[in-house]
Scaffold this motif. Structure first.
Motif, PDB file in Angstrom:
ATOM      1  N   ASP A 193       0.832  -1.211   0.000  1.00 53.47           N
ATOM      2  CA  ASP A 193       0.000   0.000   0.000  1.00 53.47           C
ATOM      3  C   ASP A 193       0.865   1.258   0.000  1.00 53.47           C
ATOM      4  N   ALA A 194       1.923   1.242   0.813  1.00 54.39           N
ATOM      5  CA  ALA A 194       2.819   2.406   0.870  1.00 54.39           C
ATOM      6  C   ALA A 194       3.508   2.622  -0.472  1.00 54.39           C
ATOM      7  N   MET A 195       3.940   1.538  -1.120  1.00 47.44           N
ATOM      8  CA  MET A 195       4.588   1.648  -2.427  1.00 47.44           C
ATOM      9  C   MET A 195       3.608   2.174  -3.480  1.00 47.44           C
ATOM     10  N   ALA A 196       2.356   1.701  -3.419  1.00 48.49           N
ATOM     11  CA  ALA A 196       1.352   2.180  -4.369  1.00 48.49           C
ATOM     12  C   ALA A 196       1.094   3.671  -4.150  1.00 48.49           C
ATOM     13  N   GLU A 197       1.018   4.098  -2.901  1.00 52.90           N
ATOM     14  CA  GLU A 197       0.810   5.521  -2.578  1.00 52.90           C
ATOM     15  C   GLU A 197       2.003   6.358  -3.052  1.00 52.90           C
ATOM     16  N   LYS A 198       3.195   5.840  -2.820  1.00 57.68           N
ATOM     17  CA  LYS A 198       4.405   6.550  -3.264  1.00 57.68           C
ATOM     18  C   LYS A 198       4.423   6.686  -4.787  1.00 57.68           C
ATOM     19  N   GLN A 199       4.059   5.610  -5.462  1.00 53.66           N
ATOM     20  CA  GLN A 199       4.020   5.637  -6.926  1.00 53.66           C
ATOM     21  C   GLN A 199       2.972   6.638  -7.421  1.00 53.66           C
ATOM     22  N   ARG A 200       1.803   6.668  -6.748  1.00 54.35           N
ATOM     23  CA  ARG A 200       0.747   7.609  -7.126  1.00 54.35           C
ATOM     24  C   ARG A 200       1.219   9.048  -6.932  1.00 54.35           C
TER      25      ARG A 200
ATOM     26  N   ASP B 134       4.324  10.095  -6.909  1.00 61.18           N
ATOM     27  CA  ASP B 134       5.350  10.373  -7.916  1.00 61.18           C
ATOM     28  C   ASP B 134       4.710  10.727  -9.258  1.00 61.18           C
ATOM     29  N   GLU B 135       3.676   9.987  -9.642  1.00 64.48           N
ATOM     30  CA  GLU B 135       2.985  10.273 -10.906  1.00 64.48           C
ATOM     31  C   GLU B 135       2.330  11.651 -10.872  1.00 64.48           C
ATOM     32  N   GLU B 136       1.690  11.975  -9.747  1.00 61.62           N
ATOM     33  CA  GLU B 136       1.073  13.297  -9.612  1.00 61.62           C
ATOM     34  C   GLU B 136       2.122  14.390  -9.702  1.00 61.62           C
ATOM     35  N   PHE B 137       3.259  14.155  -9.053  1.00 58.77           N
ATOM     36  CA  PHE B 137       4.340  15.134  -9.091  1.00 58.77           C
ATOM     37  C   PHE B 137       4.855  15.323 -10.514  1.00 58.77           C
ATOM     38  N   GLN B 138       5.034  14.220 -11.247  1.00 56.37           N
ATOM     39  CA  GLN B 138       5.493  14.316 -12.632  1.00 56.37           C
ATOM     40  C   GLN B 138       4.481  15.063 -13.497  1.00 56.37           C
ATOM     41  N   LYS B 139       3.181  14.786 -13.284  1.00 58.35           N
ATOM     42  CA  LYS B 139       2.146  15.502 -14.031  1.00 58.35           C
ATOM     43  C   LYS B 139       2.182  16.989 -13.714  1.00 58.35           C
ATOM     44  N   LYS B 140       2.366  17.303 -12.435  1.00 52.85           N
ATOM     45  CA  LYS B 140       2.436  18.705 -12.025  1.00 52.85           C
ATOM     46  C   LYS B 140       3.648  19.382 -12.664  1.00 52.85           C
ATOM     47  N   LEU B 141       4.778  18.680 -12.678  1.00 53.44           N
ATOM     48  CA  LEU B 141       5.975  19.234 -13.324  1.00 53.44           C
ATOM     49  C   LEU B 141       5.719  19.496 -14.809  1.00 53.44           C
ATOM     50  N   GLU B 142       5.105  18.537 -15.484  1.00 55.36           N
ATOM     51  CA  GLU B 142       4.792  18.697 -16.902  1.00 55.36           C
ATOM     52  C   GLU B 142       3.862  19.888 -17.128  1.00 55.36           C
ATOM     53  N   ARG B 143       2.834  19.985 -16.278  1.00 55.79           N
ATOM     54  CA  ARG B 143       1.873  21.083 -16.406  1.00 55.79           C
ATOM     55  C   ARG B 143       2.579  22.434 -16.198  1.00 55.79           C
ATOM     56  N   ASN B 144       3.437  22.510 -15.165  1.00 54.41           N
ATOM     57  CA  ASN B 144       4.176  23.744 -14.915  1.00 54.41           C
ATOM     58  C   ASN B 144       5.120  24.059 -16.066  1.00 54.41           C
ATOM     59  N   LYS B 145       5.721  23.016 -16.620  1.00 49.70           N
ATOM     60  CA  LYS B 145       6.635  23.217 -17.753  1.00 49.70           C
ATOM     61  C   LYS B 145       5.877  23.738 -18.970  1.00 49.70           C
ATOM     62  N   MET B 146       4.683  23.181 -19.209  1.00 52.22           N
ATOM     63  CA  MET B 146       3.862  23.639 -20.337  1.00 52.22           C
ATOM     64  C   MET B 146       3.451  25.102 -20.144  1.00 52.22           C
ATOM     65  N   ILE B 147       3.020  25.444 -18.925  1.00 52.44           N
ATOM     66  CA  ILE B 147       2.613  26.825 -18.645  1.00 52.44           C
ATOM     67  C   ILE B 147       3.788  27.768 -18.848  1.00 52.44           C
ATOM     68  N   ALA B 148       4.948  27.394 -18.331  1.00 56.07           N
ATOM     69  CA  ALA B 148       6.141  28.223 -18.496  1.00 56.07           C
ATOM     70  C   ALA B 148       6.500  28.351 -19.972  1.00 56.07           C
ATOM     71  N   GLU B 149       6.382  27.265 -20.718  1.00 58.94           N
ATOM     72  CA  GLU B 149       6.684  27.289 -22.157  1.00 58.94           C
ATOM     73  C   GLU B 149       5.725  28.217 -22.899  1.00 58.94           C
ATOM     74  N   GLU B 150       4.447  28.158 -22.540  1.00 56.61           N
ATOM     75  CA  GLU B 150       3.456  29.034 -23.180  1.00 56.61           C
ATOM     76  C   GLU B 150       3.757  30.500 -22.880  1.00 56.61           C
ATOM     77  N   GLN B 151       4.087  30.796 -21.622  1.00 58.58           N
ATOM     78  CA  GLN B 151       4.397  32.179 -21.267  1.00 58.58           C
ATOM     79  C   GLN B 151       5.652  32.646 -21.980  1.00 58.58           C
ATOM     80  N   THR B 152       6.634  31.771 -22.059  1.00 59.51           N
ATOM     81  CA  THR B 152       7.866  32.120 -22.761  1.00 59.51           C
ATOM     82  C   THR B 152       7.582  32.382 -24.241  1.00 59.51           C
TER      83      THR B 152
END
Length: 148
Positions: free
Chosen positions: A55-62, A64-82
């Motif tokens: 359960d802890a590993m599944a939560e950690k993986q979830r 991590d995925e949310e964090f990666q999605k957030k990073l991608e979203r922030n990167k896209m927003i920054a790219e659009e502003q740039t």
């Protein structure tokens, strides 16, 4: 001079896999001897620990995925502003370049009228001289022919 041992990263703790076959397991219910309860309790504790770990590993993986999605979203927003700012800078740059070209053209046009006026005046002089020559020719023509 001495080599310093650098400890390697410790592997995360992982529970033992569950046994493939468990023999003579009695539950904590009636019929189990006093020694069997401890065997049951240890197996149960190990299984709960393994499930908690999964359960802890599944939560950690979830997470991590949310964090990666957030990073991608922030990167896209920054790219659009740039990109938006890049377009704005490019537009201003083109505007300045166009203004500079227009200014140079105006300067050329200011200089050219002087030259074009000289050309026009020289052309007028040529026309006047042609008219004078025609007037001289008119004198030789018969008077009954009406002017041109």
């Amino acid at each position: 001079e001495k080599t310093v041992p650098i400890p390697e990263k410790l592997n995360e703790w992982a529970p033992r896999p569950p046994p493939e076959f468990v023999r003579d397991v009695m539950g904590s219910s009636a019929g189990a001897g006093s020694g069997e309860f401890h065997v049951y309790r240890h197996l149960r504790r190990r299984e709960y620990q393994r499930q908690d770990f999964m359960d802890a590993m599944a939560e950690k993986q979830r997470l991590d995925e949310e964090f990666q999605k957030k990073l991608e979203r922030n990167k896209m927003i920054a790219e659009e502003q740039t990109a938006k700012r890049r377009r704005k800078r490019q537009k201003l740059k083109e505007k300045k370049l166009q203004a500079k070209k227009n200014k140079l053209e105006q300067k050329k046009q200011e200089k050219e009228p002087d030259q074009s006026q000289e050309r026009v005046s020289s052309e007028d002089d040529e026309e006047d001289s042609k008219e004078e020559e025609e007037k001289e020719d008119d004198a030789e023509e018969p008077s009954f022919v009406m002017g041109r």
